[in-house]
Scaffold this motif. Structure first.
Motif, short mmCIF file in Angstrom:
data_model
loop_
_atom_site.label_atom_id
_atom_site.label_comp_id
_atom_site.label_asym_id
_atom_site.label_seq_id
_atom_site.Cartn_x
_atom_site.Cartn_y
_atom_site.Cartn_z
N LEU A 1 0.78 -1.25 -0.03
CA LEU A 1 -0.12 0.27 -0.10
C LEU A 1 0.80 1.15 -0.07
N CYS A 2 1.78 1.28 0.75
CA CYS A 2 2.60 2.55 0.99
C CYS A 2 4.05 2.74 0.36
N SER A 3 4.48 1.55 -0.09
CA SER A 3 5.62 1.78 -0.90
C SER A 3 5.43 1.04 -2.16
N PRO A 4 4.56 1.16 -3.08
CA PRO A 4 4.52 0.29 -4.21
C PRO A 4 5.70 0.44 -5.21
N PRO A 5 5.85 -0.55 -5.97
CA PRO A 5 7.00 -0.67 -6.66
C PRO A 5 6.79 0.26 -8.12
N ALA A 6 7.90 0.74 -8.65
CA ALA A 6 7.80 1.38 -9.94
C ALA A 6 7.32 0.53 -11.04
N LYS B 1 18.14 8.66 -14.05
CA LYS B 1 16.80 9.45 -14.50
C LYS B 1 15.55 8.56 -13.72
N ARG B 2 15.72 7.92 -12.77
CA ARG B 2 14.80 7.25 -11.94
C ARG B 2 14.15 8.00 -10.93
N PRO B 3 13.01 7.87 -10.45
CA PRO B 3 12.33 8.59 -9.62
C PRO B 3 12.63 8.11 -8.01
N LEU B 4 12.80 9.11 -7.43
CA LEU B 4 13.50 8.92 -6.20
C LEU B 4 12.36 9.18 -4.89
N VAL B 5 11.72 8.30 -4.27
CA VAL B 5 10.62 8.57 -3.30
C VAL B 5 11.14 8.84 -1.99
N CYS B 6 10.56 9.98 -1.52
CA CYS B 6 11.18 10.57 -0.06
C CYS B 6 10.09 10.57 0.89
N SER C 1 13.67 9.13 5.19
CA SER C 1 14.11 7.72 4.58
C SER C 1 13.88 7.78 3.17
N ASP C 2 14.47 7.63 2.39
CA ASP C 2 14.05 7.57 0.71
C ASP C 2 14.42 6.25 0.18
N TYR C 3 13.91 5.77 -0.75
CA TYR C 3 14.01 4.69 -1.46
C TYR C 3 13.91 4.87 -3.27
N LEU C 4 14.76 3.91 -3.74
CA LEU C 4 14.96 3.93 -5.21
C LEU C 4 14.80 2.64 -5.82
N ASP C 5 13.84 2.39 -6.77
CA ASP C 5 13.73 1.08 -7.29
C ASP C 5 14.58 1.17 -8.68
N LEU C 6 15.49 -0.16 -8.82
CA LEU C 6 16.24 -0.35 -10.07
C LEU C 6 15.94 -1.66 -10.50
N PRO C 7 15.07 -1.58 -11.60
CA PRO C 7 14.58 -2.87 -12.29
C PRO C 7 15.69 -3.55 -13.09
N ALA C 8 16.61 -2.98 -13.54
CA ALA C 8 17.82 -3.63 -14.43
C ALA C 8 18.85 -4.45 -13.52
N LEU C 9 18.51 -4.31 -12.28
CA LEU C 9 19.81 -4.71 -11.32
C LEU C 9 19.35 -6.14 -10.94
N THR D 1 15.49 -9.68 -10.78
CA THR D 1 14.32 -9.37 -10.06
C THR D 1 14.20 -7.91 -9.90
N GLY D 2 15.33 -7.09 -9.98
CA GLY D 2 15.39 -5.77 -9.67
C GLY D 2 15.68 -5.77 -8.23
N TRP D 3 15.92 -4.40 -7.60
CA TRP D 3 16.21 -4.27 -6.41
C TRP D 3 15.52 -2.90 -5.90
N ARG D 4 15.36 -2.87 -4.58
CA ARG D 4 15.01 -1.60 -4.02
C ARG D 4 16.40 -1.17 -3.05
N LEU D 5 16.67 0.06 -3.15
CA LEU D 5 17.63 0.58 -2.11
C LEU D 5 16.91 1.52 -1.21
N VAL D 6 17.17 1.53 0.15
CA VAL D 6 16.30 2.08 0.93
C VAL D 6 17.61 2.95 1.74
N ALA D 7 17.49 4.01 1.86
CA ALA D 7 18.58 4.94 2.71
C ALA D 7 17.67 5.41 4.01
#
Length: 334
Positions: free
Chosen positions: A154-159, A194-199, A214-222, A225-231
């Motif tokens: 609900l709160c952190s939907p994937p790109a 050029k990926r959207p960063l969610v803050c 806390s920010d997160y970035l979805d990387l589909p090409a990594l 299955t893709g990865w989500r990086l969460v700072a």
């Protein structure tokens, strides 16, 4: 508070003197249309000040989110206390159209009386409602998800271009030993790719960590299955939300510094957190050859956690230099 405003003082995980309790509790997530039109952060702080006292007295642990014109609240504790809280929310003029999304019994994930978060999103209330009702339908037609999975969907939907849009992709938590390197890495990476960063902004109940980002970035090409990086801010460890979602992370990346004491302090806290939640992620030490030391590796492996060194050959690597050595490590973990 800015993510760069992380302090060097110690903050403590809840129940730091023991492991996380494993007793079964009632767990409920509801969503409601928000009638708070402006100054959302101020309103969340007012809710916090009231909720901390009342929730603790009722034995409840709560995470409340404001996103896309909706409130989402995750509650754990005695069933009677949850029902009483729902009755109060139903009469609260700040909420409209309350919808129960999840209700179950099981192991707890929340260990603070109250955690609040605000997510900046371009998604409007109608689009959020479509996702909400689709998730409700899945809960009825299929086996029920765990509350943490419901919350994340609900709160952190994937790109939209992530290979696994059901949220089952691996996640890496990024923590800086000093400064805000984790946030700077994601900001630079988002701009370069050029990926959207969610803050997100979290408001906690702990005096040592009232508001952090806390920010997160979805990387589909990594990886496949893709990865989500969460700072996450270091102070965020004391707030409970990083604690609640730690078991959902395949890796914890430690951005190390030239200060050995700060590096040691960060490793100590991360090891304590994983021990509490009985989680064994891959710990990645990221930095230069002088920063990523055998002593840190030995300490991590002594606790039974796998360690991977991601060392830059440069003396003063920038964000993209660090990413150059981190990227293949994450691809291998997945």
């Amino acid at each position: 508070m800015s993510s760069a405003d992380q302090d060097s003082s110690a903050t403590h995980w809840p129940d730091s003197a023991s492991e996380v309790p494993l007793q079964v509790v009632s767990r409920l997530i509801y969503a409601s249309l928000s009638k708070v039109d402006e100054h959302v952060l101020d309103e969340m702080r007012r809710i916090r000040d009231h909720a901390v006292v009342h929730n603790q007295a009722a034995g409840l642990r709560v995470a409340l989110l404001h996103m896309s014109g909706w409130f989402v609240e995750w509650i754990e504790g005695p069933e009677a206390g949850i029902r009483a809280l729902l009755d109060r929310v139903a009469q609260d003029p700040r909420h409209q159209g309350l919808q129960v999304v999840h209700h179950s019994r099981g192991k707890p994930r929340l260990f603070r009386p109250w955690i609040g978060s605000i997510v900046q999103s371009d998604e409007g209330p109608t689009a959020f409602a479509r996702r909400l009702f689709a998730l409700q339908d899945r809960q009825v037609r299929q086996s029920a998800l765990e509350p943490a999975s419901v919350w994340l969907r609900l709160c952190s939907p994937p790109a939209v271009d992530m290979p696994l849009t059901d949220g089952a992709f691996p996640r890496a938590m990024l923590l800086s030993a000093q400064g805000a390197q984790a946030f700077e890495l994601l900001q630079t990476l988002a701009a370069q790719l050029k990926r959207p960063l969610v803050c997100r902004r979290f408001a906690g109940a702990a005096d040592a960590a009232r508001d952090v980002e806390s920010d997160y970035l979805d990387l589909p090409a990594l990886g496949q299955t893709g990865w989500r990086l969460v700072a996450n801010a270091r102070k965020g460890l004391a707030m409970g939300m990083a604690h609640a979602f730690l078991p959902d992370h395949a890796a914890v990346v430690l951005l190390l510094s030239d200060d050995a004491a700060r590096n040691q302090h960060l490793v100590d806290r991360v090891l304590a957190a994983n021990q509490q939640v009985h989680h064994v992620p891959v710990i990645v030490g990221l930095g230069t050859h002088d920063q990523v030391t055998p002593a840190l590796q030995e300490q991590v492996e002594r606790q039974g956690l796998p360690w991977v060194a991601a060392r830059s050959p440069l003396r003063r690597p920038d964000a993209m230099d660090l990413w150059a050595v981190l990227q293949p490590v994450l691809a291998q973990i997945a």
